[in-house]
Motif scaffolding. Sequence first.
Motif, mmCIF file in Angstrom:
data_model
loop_
_atom_site.group_PDB
_atom_site.id
_atom_site.type_symbol
_atom_site.label_atom_id
_atom_site.label_comp_id
_atom_site.label_asym_id
_atom_site.label_seq_id
_atom_site.Cartn_x
_atom_site.Cartn_y
_atom_site.Cartn_z
ATOM 1 N N GLN A 1 3.022 102.394 -77.307
ATOM 2 C CA GLN A 1 4.074 102.307 -76.292
ATOM 3 C C GLN A 1 3.530 102.152 -74.886
ATOM 4 O O GLN A 1 4.287 101.886 -73.958
ATOM 5 N N GLY A 2 2.216 102.315 -74.698
ATOM 6 C CA GLY A 2 1.651 102.297 -73.352
ATOM 7 C C GLY A 2 1.939 103.621 -72.660
ATOM 8 O O GLY A 2 2.111 104.652 -73.311
ATOM 9 N N MET A 3 2.007 103.555 -71.324
ATOM 10 C CA MET A 3 2.168 104.791 -70.555
ATOM 11 C C MET A 3 3.468 105.496 -70.923
ATOM 12 O O MET A 3 4.500 104.850 -71.106
ATOM 13 N N LEU B 1 5.988 110.700 -60.588
ATOM 14 C CA LEU B 1 6.519 110.075 -59.363
ATOM 15 C C LEU B 1 7.386 111.065 -58.574
ATOM 16 O O LEU B 1 7.473 110.981 -57.351
ATOM 17 N N ARG B 2 7.996 111.989 -59.299
ATOM 18 C CA ARG B 2 8.804 113.008 -58.601
ATOM 19 C C ARG B 2 7.905 114.074 -57.969
ATOM 20 O O ARG B 2 8.187 114.569 -56.898
ATOM 21 N N GLN B 3 6.792 114.378 -58.657
ATOM 22 C CA GLN B 3 5.985 115.530 -58.213
ATOM 23 C C GLN B 3 4.902 115.188 -57.185
ATOM 24 O O GLN B 3 4.433 116.050 -56.479
ATOM 25 N N TYR B 4 4.482 113.915 -57.158
ATOM 26 C CA TYR B 4 3.371 113.550 -56.266
ATOM 27 C C TYR B 4 3.778 112.362 -55.385
ATOM 28 O O TYR B 4 4.503 111.473 -55.847
ATOM 29 N N PRO B 5 3.293 112.337 -54.137
ATOM 30 C CA PRO B 5 3.614 111.201 -53.264
ATOM 31 C C PRO B 5 2.743 109.986 -53.623
ATOM 32 O O PRO B 5 1.820 109.613 -52.886
ATOM 33 N N VAL B 6 3.038 109.381 -54.762
ATOM 34 C CA VAL B 6 2.161 108.343 -55.317
ATOM 35 C C VAL B 6 2.283 107.044 -54.506
ATOM 36 O O VAL B 6 3.377 106.612 -54.173
ATOM 37 N N LYS B 7 1.131 106.419 -54.212
ATOM 38 C CA LYS B 7 1.139 105.164 -53.461
ATOM 39 C C LYS B 7 1.004 103.950 -54.381
ATOM 40 O O LYS B 7 1.525 102.873 -54.105
ATOM 41 N N ALA B 8 0.233 104.131 -55.461
ATOM 42 C CA ALA B 8 -0.008 102.981 -56.340
ATOM 43 C C ALA B 8 -0.198 103.465 -57.771
ATOM 44 O O ALA B 8 -0.522 104.636 -58.010
ATOM 45 N N CYS B 9 0.038 102.537 -58.680
ATOM 46 C CA CYS B 9 -0.183 102.827 -60.100
ATOM 47 C C CYS B 9 -1.118 101.733 -60.622
ATOM 48 O O CYS B 9 -0.955 100.558 -60.266
ATOM 49 N N TRP B 10 -2.105 102.121 -61.413
ATOM 50 C CA TRP B 10 -3.062 101.142 -61.970
ATOM 51 C C TRP B 10 -2.997 101.288 -63.478
ATOM 52 O O TRP B 10 -3.293 102.370 -64.004
ATOM 53 N N LEU B 11 -2.599 100.246 -64.178
ATOM 54 C CA LEU B 11 -2.571 100.346 -65.645
ATOM 55 C C LEU B 11 -2.770 98.993 -66.306
ATOM 56 O O LEU B 11 -2.763 97.951 -65.647
ATOM 57 N N MET B 12 -2.925 99.055 -67.619
ATOM 58 C CA MET B 12 -3.112 97.846 -68.419
ATOM 59 C C MET B 12 -1.885 97.650 -69.305
ATOM 60 O O MET B 12 -1.516 98.551 -70.052
ATOM 61 N N SER B 13 -1.282 96.484 -69.223
ATOM 62 C CA SER B 13 -0.080 96.236 -70.031
ATOM 63 C C SER B 13 -0.447 95.751 -71.436
ATOM 64 O O SER B 13 0.333 95.902 -72.370
ATOM 65 N N HIS B 14 -1.625 95.125 -71.579
ATOM 66 C CA HIS B 14 -2.002 94.571 -72.888
ATOM 67 C C HIS B 14 -3.408 95.007 -73.286
ATOM 68 O O HIS B 14 -4.308 95.020 -72.460
ATOM 69 N N CYS B 15 -3.552 95.276 -74.592
ATOM 70 C CA CYS B 15 -4.872 95.585 -75.155
ATOM 71 C C CYS B 15 -5.593 96.623 -74.292
ATOM 72 O O CYS B 15 -6.691 96.395 -73.781
#
Length: 474
Positions: free
Chosen positions: A224-226, A235-249
């Motif tokens: 399912q990925g993340m 996202l509610r708990q931390y003042p996140v600026k960016a997300c880095w992830l892999m959508s495939h493989c």
Amino acid sequence: MSRYEQLAQQLREQIRTGVWQEGDKLPSLRETVRRSGLSLMTVLSAYQLLESQGWIRSRPQSGYFVAPAREATGYQAPPPLLPAETVDINAFIFSVLQAGNNPGCVALGSAFPDASLFPRHQLSRSLSRVARQMHAEGTGVTLPPGCADLRRSIAQRYAARGMDISPDEIVITSGALEALNLSLQALTRPGDWVVVESPAFYGALQAIERFQLKAVAVATDPQQGMDLDALALALRQYPVKACWLMSHCQNPLGGSMPAANKQRLLALLAEHGVSLVEDDVYGELYAGLDPPLPIKAWDREGRVLHCGSFSKTLATGFRIGWVAAGQQSEVIQRLQLMSTLSTSAPMQLALADYLSSHRYDKHLHTLRRTLEQRKHIFYRAIQRAFPDSVRVYYAEGSYFLWLELPAHCCATRLYWRALEEGITIAPGRMFAADEQYRHCFRLNASLPWDPRSETAINRLAELIVEIIAEGPQT
Ligand SMILES: Cc1ncc(COP(=O)(O)O)c(C=O)c1O
């Protein structure tokens, strides 16, 4: 894709969509032969493939049954969120990569596919053509955003998937690693929080350490990925600026996100004003017939910086990647100019020349097929050789297998012992800011199955038995 692989894929899809549920008996081999018109051998191979992947189980004299979902992934979910105010991983990664950097090793720890699968002669011809041309025209430095023909070819590949990406928003980089680093740098300032996967590609953790960022690792599932509920919490708990992830493989797990999750993920990020660095270096190594769309395909707000590469599919040493950066394109060009100035011109021109021959898709088709076959062979061999207490996770696409030793074992210990015998693995500690995956490791299953690979797998199995017997390890 061969017929048995097609049939296996069809059945897998049916299990995924609930046509067949846990415990259901699948149609018998004979019935499937009659309905599909395929040979008994083909149908048997398809069922055996599904069994080897954990989707179904055979019961003697009864037939094939859908396995419990957890067995299909074989995966134990990590905690939903793991925050780290400081990431300190570079020294460990450096020591592991340096120690294993020996061409004599059986490179089961490598992140690159077997180089013999690349079209070396065609690339050499492109390089010679370009070299002759450059000799006539001067040294040919290309400033950011990079070679126009190459950017156009990449834009055409997006267009073929129905994505409207202008060549002007594409910046050519020295491999995807530069694209990813520049993207993260463009989006953050020291001290910012960044969402990463758990487990994550170590390049993301290294970049976070280098830019003095804080990481919140979100549980990631091979199918399912993340975990999107966990992401919403982060996202509610931390003042996140960016997300880095892999959508495939995903590296290291191997799996890909379903399309519906990609859309929900983007909606969640939009709700919190967070940008996405989409690491899609293995995107061309998908399983099945149709290429999956990257998250960027749903991006209407320029929120996604989509990073790709030719390193895993065509030419590892050329070090050519790119980012489709949308409105961040100019910022990224400026950052690149200040750091590396530009990407190597001959390599860009040679790739542009190769792509203009329209051979890339045919090469990719063969590559995907060979990788899937080789991974399957490795998987079977590992199942035969390794103790039952070792879980092997098999995801479709790419060429990685993710393995879990019993929880008391240390895969870094296995790494050093295997290295002494000329075998590398990628220990789980490389993929998290903490010790979460110390009992896991990633194997590269793109190598040919020959006596060398077989000996290496059998030797690894013996070392694992030793390590399990040694009891709790620090
Ligand atoms: C997930 C992931 N992203 C990015 C990269 C870097 O790609 P490149 O070799 O194009 O710099 C790698 C290389 O191993 C990778 O595994």
